[in-house]
Motif scaffolding. Structure first.
Motif, mmCIF file in Angstrom:
data_model
loop_
_atom_site.group_PDB
_atom_site.id
_atom_site.type_symbol
_atom_site.label_atom_id
_atom_site.label_comp_id
_atom_site.label_asym_id
_atom_site.label_seq_id
_atom_site.Cartn_x
_atom_site.Cartn_y
_atom_site.Cartn_z
ATOM 1 N N SER A 388 2.715 5.899 64.167
ATOM 2 C CA SER A 388 1.783 5.893 63.045
ATOM 3 C C SER A 388 1.422 4.454 62.676
ATOM 4 C CB SER A 388 2.432 6.585 61.851
ATOM 5 O OG SER A 388 1.560 6.539 60.746
ATOM 6 N N ASN A 428 -2.105 13.967 54.570
ATOM 7 C CA ASN A 428 -1.993 14.103 56.030
ATOM 8 C C ASN A 428 -2.036 12.762 56.749
ATOM 9 O OD1 ASN A 428 -1.475 16.821 56.731
ATOM 10 N ND2 ASN A 428 -3.496 17.322 55.879
ATOM 11 N N VAL A 429 -1.380 11.796 56.156
ATOM 12 C CA VAL A 429 -1.182 10.519 56.839
ATOM 13 C C VAL A 429 0.245 10.530 57.389
ATOM 14 C CG1 VAL A 429 -0.962 8.019 56.549
ATOM 15 C CG2 VAL A 429 -2.821 9.254 55.417
ATOM 16 N N THR A 595 -6.698 5.956 57.267
ATOM 17 C CA THR A 595 -7.268 7.257 56.923
ATOM 18 C C THR A 595 -6.485 8.370 57.620
ATOM 19 O OG1 THR A 595 -8.785 6.939 58.758
ATOM 20 C CG2 THR A 595 -9.656 6.471 56.557
ATOM 21 N N PRO A 596 -6.551 9.594 57.063
ATOM 22 C CA PRO A 596 -5.847 10.707 57.717
ATOM 23 C C PRO A 596 -6.497 11.073 59.036
ATOM 24 C CG PRO A 596 -6.983 11.442 55.735
ATOM 25 C CD PRO A 596 -7.218 9.982 55.838
ATOM 26 N N VAL A 597 -5.747 11.755 59.882
ATOM 27 C CA VAL A 597 -6.315 12.261 61.134
ATOM 28 C C VAL A 597 -7.482 13.174 60.824
ATOM 29 C CG1 VAL A 597 -5.649 13.324 63.327
ATOM 30 C CG2 VAL A 597 -3.873 12.649 61.683
ATOM 31 N N LEU A 598 -7.287 13.983 59.799
ATOM 32 C CA LEU A 598 -8.267 14.992 59.451
ATOM 33 C C LEU A 598 -8.073 15.306 57.965
ATOM 34 C CD1 LEU A 598 -10.133 16.727 61.288
ATOM 35 C CD2 LEU A 598 -8.366 18.474 61.251
ATOM 36 N N ARG A 607 -0.933 17.316 61.999
ATOM 37 C CA ARG A 607 -0.204 16.252 62.693
ATOM 38 C C ARG A 607 -0.713 16.169 64.134
ATOM 39 N NH1 ARG A 607 0.701 15.008 58.545
ATOM 40 N NH2 ARG A 607 2.519 14.172 57.497
ATOM 41 N N THR A 608 -0.494 15.016 64.723
ATOM 42 C CA THR A 608 -0.999 14.790 66.077
ATOM 43 C C THR A 608 0.147 14.625 67.049
ATOM 44 O OG1 THR A 608 -2.736 13.484 65.057
ATOM 45 C CG2 THR A 608 -2.521 13.281 67.428
ATOM 46 N N GLU A 616 -5.329 13.884 72.750
ATOM 47 C CA GLU A 616 -4.896 14.119 71.376
ATOM 48 C C GLU A 616 -4.813 15.619 71.091
ATOM 49 O OE1 GLU A 616 -7.544 13.100 67.974
ATOM 50 O OE2 GLU A 616 -6.109 11.478 67.693
ATOM 51 N N LEU A 618 -4.030 18.340 68.086
ATOM 52 C CA LEU A 618 -3.821 18.491 66.646
ATOM 53 C C LEU A 618 -3.076 19.790 66.368
ATOM 54 C CD1 LEU A 618 -7.137 17.432 64.876
ATOM 55 C CD2 LEU A 618 -5.124 16.073 65.442
ATOM 56 N N SER A 660 -7.103 21.051 70.916
ATOM 57 C CA SER A 660 -7.447 19.800 71.603
ATOM 58 C C SER A 660 -8.956 19.798 71.766
ATOM 59 C CB SER A 660 -6.739 19.696 72.953
ATOM 60 O OG SER A 660 -7.110 20.778 73.771
#
Ligand code: GAL
Length: 680
Positions: A388, A428-429, A595-598, A607-608, A616, A618, A660
């Protein structure tokens, strides 16, 4: 060694020694139908494996391993040392631990051993060697667990003697120890090593901290005996782990993990219900032990038996929890246990089968999970959690120091750390929860909750991190002590005051909440507040101040920020309420450009993981009982549903999606959905 598995594993703890052998085929059949790929066996089976000093019986275990393997189920073998058998204890009564009242613990409640007992070490080495000789080369045994949830602390004379040896090695002279522990206080000066007690209850802070290090070392020595015994017979790809208890604080988990290939842990939710904003921290903690994927070696199938109220999980929660673990880096999920034992101390604990040998209602959820894991395994096997940009530091010495001198009964190191974690989770970070002695390269934000004890080099590493452009969040109770738990001869945050631009004049355990007021940053401080003086008013920005009410604090800075080098240092002088903590976290995130992934609604965790090929993946889990929709930046393959999803994905209660992007490069390019779609 790579500890990545070739698939995601599902399984349970199985105790074949509890059951007649003609029942085993039914168990294995039911396991295979559930989608099991692994069972853990043996971790309490010492008396069945070695009925007497010179008699070994490993044949039954070999038959159980073979039977499972015939249905495609692999085995993790536990060394049985958490349950030293009666004959061993009878031969060596002082192998039993002594508790802090001086009483020898009784045989029969497991973990009854004194971890420094040489007889225990010999016996542990013997049984571990026997097992390793028999199963080390068995391709169906994919990994080993040493002991089970180390937790006993012994206060016997032998431990005291070993403690003295360790202290002499560390301090070299009694003069050095006396000086560093300030033993002139209350006439504690020692003139021989043998005079130093094992601390029972509160004691000299130096002694308290040194004792925790001793407990860590004691377990490390015990573990090493077994690791060495196993390693001699194990092929390099076969891993060795221990099943930790996440936030258990009896020893330094980083030190113990150094000698293991893989960290694993046992997850039980005390209320019966999962609060994912907090429990994510436990997964991240365990991932941080080795900085790699972990195993969830045990989790609860419905309910436990050791809480005041042993409440049942909701059906969907069972699967959502498993997916949360995987999203945070677990490669396996194992339930404890497969079938309720007829006797023993845990008759009313949840299990997948009941005493009759038939499925309990919860098994249906695990079967569903089995199907989901089978569908996702091709994409998730071999994947990892990418580093991260946000790190949170965990320090056992700081925790121990605070725990033994709380000043406010509600000031709990772990709760405070999780309080800092939750706002990141809510956004969601992803956070890497790592040791305070770990390298900080690659991070944009580092949060150091209550880093009270500054070990050698830690302050310097943090200062350099900021100089190089990092954003550092320092909190109450930072930079107070040295590694011997002595106060630093400077005002907190000690060597970090220079970069924070503030120092602490006084600290206050709060009876009443104190208002915190700032531009968009209003709220309350409870439990703890500190009165800061600003060292460099030209560069320190006061983001919030304490409001009226408390005569010592009114109008004083509550949160400061200061540019330093290419980065920025925050000092948070209050234990903020959850709302203010979120606002502060959002500010830190936006200032650092993280920033968050989403973006996703509350209850939806994103989470990734990165596939072996760098793709990647998700993992979206709805942890709530209400359906939620999440907007996607691209069209994606939904690996659980086996379909393609467009701009929005609907997640039912407790539902997970593993996504994905379609044709990663094109699909990530915004505004070209048509082209992406045509690549399906
Ligand atoms: C764990 C332990 C298991 C079982 C379980 C019950 O701590 O490792 O053996 O006792 O608790 O919740």
């Amino acid at each position: 060694m790579t500890t990545h598995t070739d698939r995601l594993h599902l399984g349970a703890a199985w105790y074949p020694e509890h059951w007649p052998e003609d029942r085993w085929p039914d168990d294995i059949r039911l396991m295979a139908e559930t989608g099991f790929t692994v069972v853990r066996m043996g971790e309490f089976a010492w008396s069945a494996l070695q009925p007497s000093r010179d008699t070994f019986d490993l044949d039954w275990l070999e038959r159980a391993v073979e039977l499972a393997a015939r249905s495609g189920i692999r085995t993790v073998l536990g060394t049985p040392t958490a349950a030293p058998p009666a004959w061993l204890v009878e031969a060596h009564p002082d192998l039993l631990a002594v508790d802090d009242t001086g009483r020898r613990v009784q045989f029969g409640n497991r973990c009854h051993y004194c971890v420094t007992s040489p007889d225990l070490h010999v016996a542990a080495e013997t049984i571990a060697t026997e097992l390793a000789e028999r199963f080390g080369a068995n391709a169906n045994v994919i990994g080993w667990q040493i002991d089970n949830e180390y937790n006993r602390v012994c206060f016997c004379d032998r431990c005291a003697a070993q403690f003295h040896v360790d202290l002499a090695e560390r301090y070299r002279t009694l003069d050095a120890l006396n000086a560093r522990w300030s033993t002139r206080y209350w006439s504690q000066t020692y003139s021989s090593w043998a005079q130093i007690p094992l601390p029972i209850g509160p004691h000299n802070p130096g002694l308290m901290l040194a004792f925790r290090s001793f407990v860590t070392e004691s377990y490390r020595r015990f573990q090493r005996v077994q690791v060495d015994a196993l390693r001699r017979h194990l092929p390099p790809h076969v891993w060795i782990t221990h099943n930790f208890m996440h936030w258990y604080g009896g020893y330094d988990h980083y030190a113990l993990s150094e000698d293991l290939d893989l960290a694993s842990w046992d997850w039980y939710v005390e209320t019966g219900h999962n609060d994912y904003l907090s429990s994510g921290a436990a997964h991240d903690l365990v991932r941080g032990f080795k900085r790699r994927n972990f195993w969830l070696m045990e989790t609860q199938p419905g309910h436990v038996n050791w809480q005041p109220v042993n409440a049942m999980q909701r059906p969907g929660e069972v699967r959502a929890m498993a997916w949360e673990a995987i999203a945070h880096g677990a490669d396996a999920v194992l339930y404890w246990q497969w079938r309720s034992a007829m006797g023993g101390q845990e008759q009313f604990h949840g299990a997948l089968l009941d005493a009759s040998g038939r499925p309990r209602p919860v098994l249906e959820q695990v079967r569903r999970l089995g199907r989901e894991l089978a569908a996702a395994s091709p994409i998730l096997a071999g994947s990892t959690v990418p580093p991260s940009t946000v790190a949170m530091l965990n320090s056992y010495p700081s925790r121990w120091s605070l725990e033994t001198q709380r000043q406010h009964e509600d000031f709990d190191y772990v709760k405070h750390l999780v309080h800092y974690y939750r706002p990141f989770a809510r956004r969601n970070v992803a956070v890497d929860l790592i040791s305070s002695s770990a390298a900080l390269g690659g991070y944009q934000i580092v949060v150091a909750p209550a880093l009270t004890v500054l070990a050698d080099g830690e302050a310097e590493r943090l200062r350099r991190f900021v100089e190089d452009g990092g954003h550092l969040v320092l909190t109450i109770r930072t930079g107070v002590k040295d590694v011997d738990n002595a106060l630093l001869p400077a005002r907190p945050p000690g060597p970090l005051a220079g970069c924070a631009g503030v120092e602490v004049e006084e600290y206050y355990a709060l009876l009443d909440a104190v208002a915190v007021e700032g531009d968009g940053l209003g709220g309350q401080a409870t439990i703890w507040a500190e009165r800061l003086s600003v060292l460099d008013p030209s560069s320190v920005r006061v983001l919030a101040r304490f409001g009226a009410g408390d005569e010592w604090l009114a109008g004083r800075p509550a949160i400061t920020a200061r540019p330093f080098g290419k980065g920025r240092v925050y000092y948070v002088a209050a234990y903020l309420d959850e709302g203010a903590q979120q606002v502060l976290t959002d500010l830190v995130l936006s200032t650092a450009g993280v920033t968050p992934v989403l973006a996703a609604p509350l209850d939806v965790e994103v989470r990734t993981r990165l596939s072996a090929a760098g793709e990647e993946i998700l993992i979206l889990t709805n942890h709530g009982p209400v359906a939620r929709s999440v907007e996607l930046p691209w069209r994606a393959h939904d690996h659980l549903a086996g379909s393609v999803v467009g701009e929005t994905i609907d997640l039912g209660p407790y539902q997970t999606a593993v996504l994905s992007a379609l044709g990663v490069e094109d699909a990530l390019r915004p505004g070209r959905p048509e082209e992406t779609a045509s690549r399906i």
